[in-house]
Design an enzyme around this catalytic site. Sequence first.
Site, mmCIF file in Angstrom:
data_model
loop_
_atom_site.group_PDB
_atom_site.id
_atom_site.type_symbol
_atom_site.label_atom_id
_atom_site.label_comp_id
_atom_site.label_asym_id
_atom_site.label_seq_id
_atom_site.Cartn_x
_atom_site.Cartn_y
_atom_site.Cartn_z
ATOM 1 N N SER A 1 0.814 -1.270 0.054
ATOM 2 C CA SER A 1 -0.143 -0.007 -0.085
ATOM 3 C C SER A 1 0.938 1.294 0.040
ATOM 4 O O SER A 1 0.557 2.302 -0.699
ATOM 5 C CB SER A 1 -0.944 0.116 1.379
ATOM 6 O OG SER A 1 -1.867 -1.022 1.261
ATOM 7 N N HIS B 1 -2.225 -3.335 -6.561
ATOM 8 C CA HIS B 1 -2.500 -2.944 -5.099
ATOM 9 C C HIS B 1 -4.224 -3.134 -5.188
ATOM 10 O O HIS B 1 -4.843 -2.169 -5.696
ATOM 11 C CB HIS B 1 -2.169 -1.325 -4.993
ATOM 12 C CG HIS B 1 -2.764 -0.899 -4.040
ATOM 13 N ND1 HIS B 1 -3.097 0.496 -3.620
ATOM 14 C CD2 HIS B 1 -2.908 -1.505 -2.650
ATOM 15 C CE1 HIS B 1 -3.435 0.746 -2.173
ATOM 16 N NE2 HIS B 1 -3.382 -0.576 -1.542
ATOM 17 N N GLU C 1 -4.795 -0.642 -8.464
ATOM 18 C CA GLU C 1 -3.871 0.292 -8.968
ATOM 19 C C GLU C 1 -2.653 -0.602 -9.487
ATOM 20 O O GLU C 1 -2.104 -1.392 -8.566
ATOM 21 C CB GLU C 1 -3.417 1.326 -7.825
ATOM 22 C CG GLU C 1 -4.448 2.508 -7.467
ATOM 23 C CD GLU C 1 -3.729 3.201 -6.238
ATOM 24 O OE1 GLU C 1 -3.924 4.176 -6.535
ATOM 25 O OE2 GLU C 1 -3.466 2.464 -5.269
ATOM 26 N N ASN D 1 -3.925 6.513 -1.752
ATOM 27 C CA ASN D 1 -3.581 6.798 -0.456
ATOM 28 C C ASN D 1 -2.621 8.233 -0.246
ATOM 29 O O ASN D 1 -2.715 8.844 0.719
ATOM 30 C CB ASN D 1 -2.758 5.616 0.030
ATOM 31 C CG ASN D 1 -3.632 4.269 0.733
ATOM 32 O OD1 ASN D 1 -4.585 4.547 0.978
ATOM 33 N ND2 ASN D 1 -3.106 3.183 0.559
#
Length: 659
Positions: A409, A430, A442, A480
């Site tokens: 992450s 991801h 992702e 993120n």
Amino acid sequence: MDEMRFSESVTARLQEGVLVVAIDNPPVNALSAHVRSGLAAALDHAAGEPAVTGLVLSGAGRTFIGGADIREFGKPPAEPQLPALVGRIEAFGKPVVCAVNGAALGGGCEVALACHGRIAGGKASFGLPEVKLGIVPGAGGTQRLPRLIGTVAAVELIGTGRAVRADEAVALGLADALAADPVAAAIAAVREQAGRPLRRTGELAVPAADSAALAAAQAKVVAKSRGQAAPAEAGRLVAAAGQLGLERGLAEERATFVRLRDSVESAALRHVFFAERAAGKVDKLDGVSPRQVGTVGVVGAGLMGSGIAVSALVGGYRVVALEQTPEAAVDGRVRMAGLLDKAVQSRRLTGEARDACFARLETTAEAADLATADLVIEAVFDDLAVKTDLFRRLDGIVAPDAILATNTSYLDPDAIAAATAHPSRVVGLHFFSPANVMRLVEVVDCAATAPGVLASALAFVKRLGKLPIVCGVTEGFIGNRIFSAYRRQAEFMLEDGALPHEIDAALEAYGFPMGIFAVNDMAGLEIAWARRKRQAASRNPAERYVKIADRLCEAGRLGRKTGLGWYAYPDGKRTDDPAVTAMIEAARAAKGITPRPFTAQEIVDRLLEAMADEGRALLAEGIAARPGDIDLVMINGYGFPAHKGGPMFAAGQDEKRLA
């Protein structure tokens, strides 16, 4: 009789006195202008030819009619327009029966509703998904469907945009019959109806509905819409079908359609639609073919790993799932079986498909069993030393051309790749939790990732039925990193005078399913805390830093799992906690901050600005390729309301208003 051609996409043949019309406009038989003109020409021919007793409308390939032609969006309408064509079909003097071999969606469903009979093939489906584009059906769908299936069922279908399969369509009364050969059955239906009074949908009375049941159906649709206008308008129009005549109902439907079509909300949803079509397209991959992947290895069979493994199984892959011990491998297999069983219970998977998935699954504690894998995805603890050690070991197990993917992450996948013998075969994948449910992945294009490896990763994600967004390497990738930016802004507002429940309420009123502090509690506060501690030594002391979240973690308030986080959770229910308010007030006092009130609009504006600013930075750095990619990540991974278009679209609307 020889084939007749009525336009570039519409042909017909005369069979047993019935004009069998075929629409062939790949890939989905969209209702392009040449399809509409071809259907009109076929009706003209049938009307003037005594030998033609009626018509069958059919679709070539696997689709009946997949809806409007998106290439015509925003252009002046070409004649004949769909409402007039649909009206003509319904009023036609000879029987018109549709043979629905595949999807009849949007305008395709409205064409079917106007026919005098509907025969469904085994793979047929019917749906009016217009609300997903911020509009309502515009060619009679809200007025004709309730005449066939009743207002309560019609509110649910049109208000949610849900499609129904052939068996449910027949049970509802939307389709008349199910047939292995729908064209042959439709020909027989035309011959049977010839010379008899025709069943015109628009002339049917709307079945009486229980007012309480209708109101409940409307309320349920509105509750799920999270503030979107179109579902509520669809419910209103369906209800109006029972009160207005067809002509007035159609006029009201069309006026509503035009109003919604020209709204910002519809523009936002169209933006999302086109962004999805562009997602995953990478210029440098033109002409690059993906590698063949048959066996997928998954390292780690916890919640994330099990979700990834189940996604791969459902996608048709053979899966080898590795755990550290035989006991953990057994637990992982049980966990995956449970996820597959839930998919069967929710009708996303048949029992037979579940059994086939399970037959392709191997769980093991022997790393050597990954030797046959074409792609290995790690889903282990997010620690750089753990992941680099794993990839070094995999180097000696898998084939030299096998692909290695990290599900990290926040860690640097380039650092992970550098620890391997072949960095060019490393890519980031991801997944978002729960991986078997969440659409977004992702796909991280690392510094050394070979084009063929990136192309293979994209093909793999698409085969899973998920949405791949390609991004470059940066801490937190697209999602993120933006989430961190707007979380910081939310924490700044805490210090400045807002409270967690006020910020969350503003976000939920905007359309998020949950506010940011409730989301943090659900995910667990310790993950971000660990990241902040890693960054402490390199943090710029001149930058503003809010310590409130650290204080919560130090007090053991790690979120829902501990029963305490930004909120308290007595009996599992979220409630405001005076202890948190006291911590916030203490933090303000320590910095000498005099708190001030925030309006909901100010809260939302500041958070949207933080997201958009970080998005612009990602574009400038080349981490994200398109603003639409950023919007898709935030919508599909972080609950940003789709009908607002995503943070980059919303920022563009603000700029237009200020211009």
